[in-house]
Design an enzyme around this catalytic site. Sequence first.
Site, short mmCIF file in Angstrom:
data_model
loop_
_atom_site.label_atom_id
_atom_site.label_comp_id
_atom_site.label_asym_id
_atom_site.label_seq_id
_atom_site.Cartn_x
_atom_site.Cartn_y
_atom_site.Cartn_z
N THR A 163 1.56 10.24 3.60
CA THR A 163 0.52 11.05 2.97
C THR A 163 -0.83 10.93 3.67
O THR A 163 -1.74 11.72 3.40
CB THR A 163 0.33 10.62 1.50
OG1 THR A 163 0.47 9.21 1.46
CG2 THR A 163 1.35 11.28 0.59
N GLU A 201 0.12 -3.12 4.82
CA GLU A 201 -1.05 -2.22 4.92
C GLU A 201 -1.12 -1.46 6.24
O GLU A 201 -0.80 -2.01 7.28
CB GLU A 201 -2.33 -3.06 4.83
CG GLU A 201 -3.01 -3.05 3.48
CD GLU A 201 -3.55 -1.70 3.05
OE1 GLU A 201 -3.66 -0.80 3.88
OE2 GLU A 201 -3.87 -1.55 1.87
N ASP A 202 -1.59 -0.21 6.16
CA ASP A 202 -1.80 0.56 7.40
C ASP A 202 -3.28 0.73 7.71
O ASP A 202 -3.63 1.40 8.68
CB ASP A 202 -1.17 1.96 7.29
CG ASP A 202 -1.93 2.86 6.35
OD1 ASP A 202 -2.35 2.37 5.27
OD2 ASP A 202 -2.14 4.04 6.68
N ASP A 226 0.88 -1.16 0.00
CA ASP A 226 0.00 0.00 0.00
C ASP A 226 0.93 1.23 0.00
O ASP A 226 2.10 1.12 0.36
CB ASP A 226 -0.87 -0.03 1.27
CG ASP A 226 -1.70 1.22 1.42
OD1 ASP A 226 -2.38 1.61 0.45
OD2 ASP A 226 -1.64 1.85 2.50
N LEU A 227 0.41 2.37 -0.41
CA LEU A 227 1.28 3.55 -0.50
C LEU A 227 1.08 4.50 0.69
O LEU A 227 1.97 4.65 1.54
CB LEU A 227 0.95 4.29 -1.82
CG LEU A 227 1.67 5.62 -2.04
CD1 LEU A 227 3.17 5.43 -2.19
CD2 LEU A 227 1.11 6.30 -3.30
N ASP A 228 -0.12 5.11 0.74
CA ASP A 228 -0.39 6.14 1.75
C ASP A 228 -0.35 5.55 3.15
O ASP A 228 -1.15 4.67 3.49
CB ASP A 228 -1.78 6.76 1.51
CG ASP A 228 -1.89 7.45 0.16
OD1 ASP A 228 -0.94 8.15 -0.23
OD2 ASP A 228 -2.93 7.29 -0.51
N ARG A 231 -11.64 7.56 -3.12
CA ARG A 231 -12.05 8.95 -2.94
C ARG A 231 -13.56 9.12 -2.81
O ARG A 231 -14.05 9.78 -1.88
CB ARG A 231 -11.53 9.79 -4.11
CG ARG A 231 -11.47 11.27 -3.82
CD ARG A 231 -10.94 12.03 -5.02
NE ARG A 231 -9.65 11.51 -5.47
CZ ARG A 231 -9.11 11.75 -6.66
NH1 ARG A 231 -9.73 12.54 -7.53
NH2 ARG A 231 -7.94 11.22 -7.00
N LYS A 245 -10.98 -1.20 -1.55
CA LYS A 245 -10.67 -2.10 -0.44
C LYS A 245 -11.83 -1.96 0.56
O LYS A 245 -12.32 -0.85 0.73
CB LYS A 245 -9.36 -1.68 0.24
CG LYS A 245 -8.13 -1.78 -0.67
CD LYS A 245 -6.90 -1.14 0.00
CE LYS A 245 -5.73 -1.08 -0.97
NZ LYS A 245 -4.56 -0.38 -0.44
N LYS A 287 -9.12 5.36 5.80
CA LYS A 287 -7.84 4.88 5.27
C LYS A 287 -8.05 3.68 4.35
O LYS A 287 -8.76 2.74 4.71
CB LYS A 287 -6.88 4.53 6.42
CG LYS A 287 -6.40 5.77 7.14
CD LYS A 287 -5.34 5.45 8.17
CE LYS A 287 -4.88 6.73 8.86
NZ LYS A 287 -3.99 6.45 9.98
N GLY A 288 -7.42 3.72 3.21
CA GLY A 288 -7.52 2.63 2.24
C GLY A 288 -8.75 2.69 1.36
O GLY A 288 -8.86 1.98 0.36
N SER A 293 -2.40 0.32 -4.38
CA SER A 293 -2.94 1.49 -3.69
C SER A 293 -4.28 1.90 -4.29
O SER A 293 -4.49 1.77 -5.49
CB SER A 293 -1.95 2.66 -3.84
OG SER A 293 -2.55 3.88 -3.47
N ALA A 294 -5.15 2.45 -3.43
CA ALA A 294 -6.43 2.97 -3.90
C ALA A 294 -6.28 4.33 -4.56
O ALA A 294 -7.19 4.82 -5.22
CB ALA A 294 -7.38 3.10 -2.71
C1 BG6 Z 1 -5.77 5.55 -0.13
C2 BG6 Z 1 -5.92 6.42 1.10
O1 BG6 Z 1 -4.46 5.13 -0.24
O2 BG6 Z 1 -6.12 6.28 -1.30
C3 BG6 Z 1 -7.31 7.00 1.17
O3 BG6 Z 1 -5.66 5.65 2.25
C4 BG6 Z 1 -7.64 7.73 -0.12
O4 BG6 Z 1 -7.38 7.88 2.27
C5 BG6 Z 1 -7.46 6.78 -1.31
O5 BG6 Z 1 -8.97 8.21 -0.11
C6 BG6 Z 1 -7.72 7.47 -2.65
O6 BG6 Z 1 -6.73 8.43 -2.87
P1 BG6 Z 1 -6.78 9.53 -4.00
O7 BG6 Z 1 -5.39 10.10 -4.00
O8 BG6 Z 1 -7.11 8.85 -5.30
O9 BG6 Z 1 -7.84 10.52 -3.63
MG MG Z 2 -2.77 3.29 3.43
#
Ligand code: BG6
Ligand code: MG
Length: 224
Positions: free
Chosen positions: A21, A173-174, A13-15, A53, A149, A49-50, A118-119
């Site tokens: 972030t 994953e966080d 996962d990224l964020d 949008r 997710k 989280k995860g 990542s989402a």
């Molecule tokens: C996930 C975050 O990695 O990405 C979520 O944990 C976020 O908080 C989701 O809503 C979507 O991100 P983005 O950058 O497409 O708005």
């Molecule tokens: Mg995350």
Amino acid sequence: MNIHTDKIGCLFDLDGVLVDTAVYHYKAWKALANRLGFDFTEAQNEHLKGVNRMRSLEMILDWGGVSKTEAEMLELAASKNAEYVEMISKMTADEVLPGTLQLLEQLKAAGIKIALGSASKNSGMILERTNLAHYFDAIIDGNHVNASKPDPEVFLKGAEALGLEPAHCIVFEDAQAGVQAAINGGMKVIGVGKQNNLKGANMVIKDLSEISVSQIIDLVNDKA
Ligand code: BG6
Ligand code: MG
């Protein structure tokens, strides 16, 4: 017999796992809620989280008891994203979380494949700004998936892009939603953060400095 390392994959996962972030997402969503006349707590934020949008926006509007049309929701999501992009466009490699570079280097040296799961639709910009892009054999993000997710789509596509069996992949994953996505995809999962936000994870670490390649190999081989 141990699974050969070139048959093992790590799906990150990224964020909140590789980069910090998660705090920018929180700030931008909070500012949006405040503009709409309400607030939400850090504990509520854990549930975002995860989550992608549009689903995040639905949840926030629900908490505020605010109802919006589809068109208004698209505008609100776009305004949150503009504020978020403003923040991440200034990111530097200093915002890569502890242990990340060392682990990615060690995985590469061991011949273990690496993918992003990542989402986020902003992962491209974040990976470029933080100089992480070159580590990845595959990048699956919010631009490649439909389901949020805890649906396992993002990780199953990651395993497929690496040419690996889901059972030979470990997810990092966080988010509780992400832990559940990994479990739903038949993968092992290492939670990064606090135990009570990461139920069901095979192991929980504070950050990536707490895990070694040999522990990852043991986990895939059910020896951890
Ligand atoms: C996930 C975050 O990695 O990405 C979520 O944990 C976020 O908080 C989701 O809503 C979507 O991100 P983005 O950058 O497409 O708005
Ligand atoms: Mg995350």
